[in-house]
Design an enzyme around this catalytic site. Structure first.
Site, short mmCIF file in Angstrom:
data_model
loop_
_atom_site.label_atom_id
_atom_site.label_comp_id
_atom_site.label_asym_id
_atom_site.label_seq_id
_atom_site.Cartn_x
_atom_site.Cartn_y
_atom_site.Cartn_z
CG ASP A 3 -2.07 0.98 1.07
OD1 ASP A 3 -2.07 1.75 0.10
OD2 ASP A 3 -2.96 0.98 1.93
N GLY A 4 1.27 1.65 -1.20
CA GLY A 4 2.14 2.81 -1.35
C GLY A 4 1.52 3.94 -2.12
CE LYS A 5 -3.96 4.99 -0.08
NZ LYS A 5 -3.38 4.00 0.88
NE ARG A 6 6.09 4.92 -3.65
CZ ARG A 6 6.02 4.99 -2.33
NH1 ARG A 6 4.90 5.35 -1.76
NH2 ARG A 6 7.07 4.71 -1.58
CB THR A 26 -2.46 0.85 -3.53
OG1 THR A 26 -1.44 1.43 -2.70
CG2 THR A 26 -3.11 -0.33 -2.80
#
Length: 290
Positions: free
Chosen positions: A96-99, A124
Site C-alpha cells: 500500500d504505497g499509492k504510487r 496500490t
C-alpha cells in the site's frame, strides 16, 4: 500463474476474503518487544509474530509503507523483511504505497514494486495523472504476473471532495471506474478477472454496489471494514454468488486487538488470531450467502 487467477485460487483454498493490513503503529506495539531493539527490529518482531498467529486465516497481507518509511532506512529494511516473511508463509503481498508518476519515474516505481524478483505481488496506485501514470504499472503486471489496485472511491470521509465532483453526467469516481475497467481489459485471467483491480471503501456501500456494475472484471480491494466503521454486510455487493470478486482489509482491529480486549500485552498474538478468525468467518458467511 496469472495474478488474478492465483489470488482467487488462494482465497478459495483458505475460504477467506480477509486481507490483513500491516499498519504497525509504533506506539501501540507492546513495550516488551521494544527493549534493546531499534524501531525496525521492533516492527519486524511484532509483525512476524502476528503472521505466525494468523497466516492460515488470511490469503493476503497489505503492508502500509508509511509506517515503515517513517523510520528511514531501518524501517525499509523491516518492510522488506516482513514482506519476505509473508511470502514464506505463502501469502500474497499488496504494497500500500499509492504510487504514481509519469515517464521514467513511473517506470522506476513499477520496477521497484512489481519487478520480477521483488517479494511483492501487487501495489496500490493513484489515477490522478491519467493513463501516462498507469501504463508503466500495467506493463509490469503483464510481464511479471503482478497486480495493481487503482484508487477509485476511498474510505476516508473527505474523499468525496474530489471523488464525488460532477464530470458531465457522472461523478469523477464513476468516470475513473470506467477507465479502470478499460485499462484492465488486456489483463483478464482464465477465471474472468483482471490483474488491474480497484480500491473501493466499505464505508460507502451504495457506491460500492454501483461501482461493481461499472467494473465487472475487477477484483476490489475494500478498506474501511472494522475500525473505520464498515460492516460486513456493507461489502456483500462487491462479491459474485460464488464468493469471488473482492478482498476486505482489516488492520488495527486485528493487529491491536489486545488493546481493545484490554488483555495483557504478552497475549497480543493470541488476541490478533482471535480477531482474525472472527472477521474471516463473518466475512465468508456474508460473501457465500448470495
Amino acid at each position: 500463474m496469472h495474478f488474478s487467477d492465483a489470488l482467487l485460487k488462494k482465497i478459495q483454498e483458505k475460504k477467506s476474503v480477509l486481507c490483513l493490513g500491516l499498519d504497525p503503529h509504533y506506539e501501540q506495539i507492546p513495550e516488551s518487544l521494544k527493549k534493546g531493539k531499534n524501531p525496525g527490529e521492533v516492527i519486524t518482531s511484532f509483525l512476524t509474530k502476528i503472521l505466525d498467529a494468523t497466516h492460515d486465516l488470511v490469503a493476503v497481507v497489505k503492508p502500509q509503507l508509511a509506517f515503515f518509511e517513517v523510520f528511514g532506512s531501518e524501517g525499509f529494511v523491516a518492510f522488506e523483511q516482513v514482506c519476505e516473511y509473508a511470502k514464506k508463509k505463502n501469502l500474497f503481498v499488496i504494497v500500500d504505497g499509492k504510487r504514481n508518476d509519469i515517464g521514467s519515474t513511473a517506470e522506476a516505481y513499477a520496477e521497484a514494486y512489481l519487478g520480477k524478483n521483488r517479494p511483492y505481488d501487487a501495489l496500490t496506485v493513484t489515477p490522478y495523472l491519467g493513463e501516462d501514470g498507469i501504463f508503466p504499472f500495467i506493463k509490469k503486471c503483464e510481464e511479471n504476473e503482478k497486480g495493481i489496485f487503482v484508487l477509485v472511491k476511498t474510505s476516508n470521509p473527505s474523499g468525496g471532495e474530489f471523488q464525488d465532483l460532477s464530470v458531465g453526467d457522472e461523478l469523477l469516481h464513476e468516470h475513473i471506474a470506467r477507465k479502470v475497467a478499460l485499462w484492465g481489459e488486456s489483463c483478464v485471467g482464465n477465471l474472468g478477472f483482471s490483474s488491474i483491480g480497484a480500491v473501493v471503501g466499505a464505508t460507502y456501500p451504495d457506491e460500492l454496489r454501483l461501482l461493481r456494475q461499472d467494473m465487472p472484471e475487477q477484483i476490489l480491494l475494500i478498506p474501511g471494514y472494522g475500525a473505520q466503521g464498515g460492516r460486513a454486510g456493507d461489502i456483500a455487493p462487491a462479491f459474485y454468488k460464488d464468493g469471488k470478486g473482492a478482498i476486505v482489509n482489516s488492520s488495527r482491529g486485528i493487529l491491536f486487538a489486545y488493546k481493545q480486549e484490554k488483555a495483557p500485552e504478552e497475549l497480543f498474538a493470541e488476541c490478533a488470531r482471535k480477531a482474525a478468525e472472527k472477521s474471516k468467518e463473518e466475512l465468508w458467511e456474508i460473501v457465500t450467502r448470495k
